[in-house]
Design an enzyme around this catalytic site. Structure first.
Site, PDB file in Angstrom:
ATOM      1  CG  LEU A 179      42.600 -92.894 -53.722  1.00 55.17           C
ATOM      2  CD1 LEU A 179      43.842 -92.619 -52.881  1.00 55.17           C
ATOM      3  CD2 LEU A 179      42.191 -94.365 -53.583  1.00 55.17           C
TER       4      LEU A 179
ATOM      5  CB  SER B 272      35.796 -84.536 -56.832  1.00 55.97           C
ATOM      6  OG  SER B 272      35.561 -85.794 -57.411  1.00 55.97           O
TER       7      SER B 272
ATOM      8  CG  ASP C 131      33.636 -92.118 -57.497  1.00 54.99           C
ATOM      9  OD1 ASP C 131      33.497 -93.323 -57.761  1.00 54.99           O
ATOM     10  OD2 ASP C 131      34.554 -91.422 -57.980  1.00 54.99           O
TER      11      ASP C 131
HETATM   12  C1  MEV Z   1      35.487 -93.658 -60.825  1.00 56.49           C
HETATM   13  O1  MEV Z   1      35.803 -93.724 -59.442  1.00 56.49           O
HETATM   14  C2  MEV Z   1      34.612 -94.821 -61.206  1.00 56.49           C
HETATM   15  C3  MEV Z   1      34.240 -94.913 -62.676  1.00 56.49           C
HETATM   16  O2  MEV Z   1      33.469 -96.103 -62.823  1.00 56.49           O
HETATM   17  C4  MEV Z   1      33.436 -93.719 -63.126  1.00 56.49           C
HETATM   18  C5  MEV Z   1      32.019 -93.692 -62.540  1.00 56.49           C
HETATM   19  O3  MEV Z   1      31.520 -94.706 -62.059  1.00 56.49           O
HETATM   20  O4  MEV Z   1      31.418 -92.614 -62.593  1.00 56.49           O
HETATM   21  C6  MEV Z   1      35.470 -95.040 -63.563  1.00 56.49           C
END
Ligand code: MEV
Length: 321
Positions: free
Chosen positions: A105, A108, A151
């Site tokens: 979610l 970080s 993210d």
């Molecule tokens: C993590 O929230 C999303 C992933 O696609 C990793 C990334 O995009 O860095 C799993």
């Protein structure tokens, strides 16, 4: 005394997790759970306190860490800011967050971007969104290894962002076109490290290059249609596309029994779409439903999840308060 406070929303990935690392677009959405960074200018060594986790540590003027490795991402942020030519003032930072950790979610990324905005305010400079994403993603590299940046982009921009690695945010929607559908997150309660499933997907994509290339095309098409559906307010189609995306993620090996149980229970309770969100193998599931079915779905998912929450989509990303 020079003081600044910034908050940042968390995020869910609606479409494109994992695929975004190997080349597709992603569609990510900010959520109304927040991280907060309160920074006061002070002397070196600087002090960092995380309220929820109880983590405490110090960083020296030459950016050595005195304390647990969890404060390494902050040292990385400071090192990048210094490399941009800024003098670094010493500080005391208090970090707090209601975003669950290791649940996919964006906790970080939200902490990194809230810290960055507040610290840059202490320095007397405001970063534009693009540079803020770049900076926050540096901290994400410490935490996650090889992040795509989605993210950081989702939490910095707020609303819903269409994103591609290397290109950044292609477009952003700040408001949903209708409100008779709801998004619900249900957490499996299984904590996991993002880099492990990400590394496995990268290995899979090398081993089955031609198959993954077809899946990548399929995912890009899913995301194009999803973005159009979202803009039109066609949530029934959006939900079906979430279900297709879950199937693709399952093929990548990043789903799990706990995720599938929540996904199927949600669909059986009337959800129009349900899929894992984030790195998978634990973490959270995102569910889309008609608002008149939301209570029934929340009730039924509560017995399978560590927590369930209806989410709102904040139009603003990381900002000073
Ligand atoms: C993590 O929230 C999303 C992933 O696609 C990793 C990334 O995009 O860095 C799993």
């Amino acid at each position: 005394m020079n003081k600044a406070v910034a908050i940042s929303p968390g995020k869910v990935i609606l479409f494109g997790e994992h695929f975004v690392v190997i080349g597709s677009k992603a569609l990510a959405m900010a959520i109304d759970l927040y991280a907060r960074a309160e920074i006061k200018e002070s002397s070196w060594p600087s002090e960092i306190i995380s309220k929820e986790t109880g983590i405490k540590g110090k960083i020296t003027k030459d950016l050595k860490i005195l304390g647990p490795k969890e404060i390494e991402p902050i040292a990385r942020l400071l090192s990048v800011i210094r490399s941009w030519g800024y003098n670094l003032p010493g500080f005391k930072a208090i970090i707090s967050s209601d975003i669950p950790i290791s649940s996919g979610l964006g906790s970080s990324a939200a902490i990194a971007s809230a810290f960055s905005v507040a610290y840059m305010k202490i320095i007397g400079h405001e970063l534009d969104k693009k540079n803020l994403v770049t900076l926050s993603n540096e901290a994400e590299k410490v935490t996650h290894g090889n992040p795509s940046g989605v993210d950081s982009a989702a939490v910095v921009y707020g609303g819903i962002s269409l994103y591609r690695k290397g290109e950044g945010v292609i477009s952003n929607i700040n408001e949903l076109p209708r409100n008779d559908y709801s998004f619900i997150i249900a957490d499996t309660g299984v904590k996991r490290k993002t880099y492990l499933p990400v590394n496995d997907v990268i290995s899979l994509s090398k081993r089955f290059r031609s198959i993954l290339s077809l899946m990548l095309d399929a995912e890009d098409r899913v995301i194009e249609l999803a973005y159009e559906s979202l803009k039109k307010g066609d949530y029934e189609t959006l939900g079906q596309l979430m279900n297709i995306n879950q199937g693709l993620l399952n093929s990548l090996g990043v789903s799990s029994r706990e995720i599938e149980e929540i996904v199927y229970e949600g669909r059986m309770a009337g959800a129009v779409g349900a899929k894992l969100t984030g790195a998978g193998r634990g973490g959270a599931v995102i569910v889309l439903c008609r608002s008149d079915t939301e209570n029934e779905i929340i009730n039924r998912l509560s017995s399978l999840s560590s927590w369930v929450k209806k989410i709102k989509i904040p139009p603003y990303g990381t900002h000073l308060v």
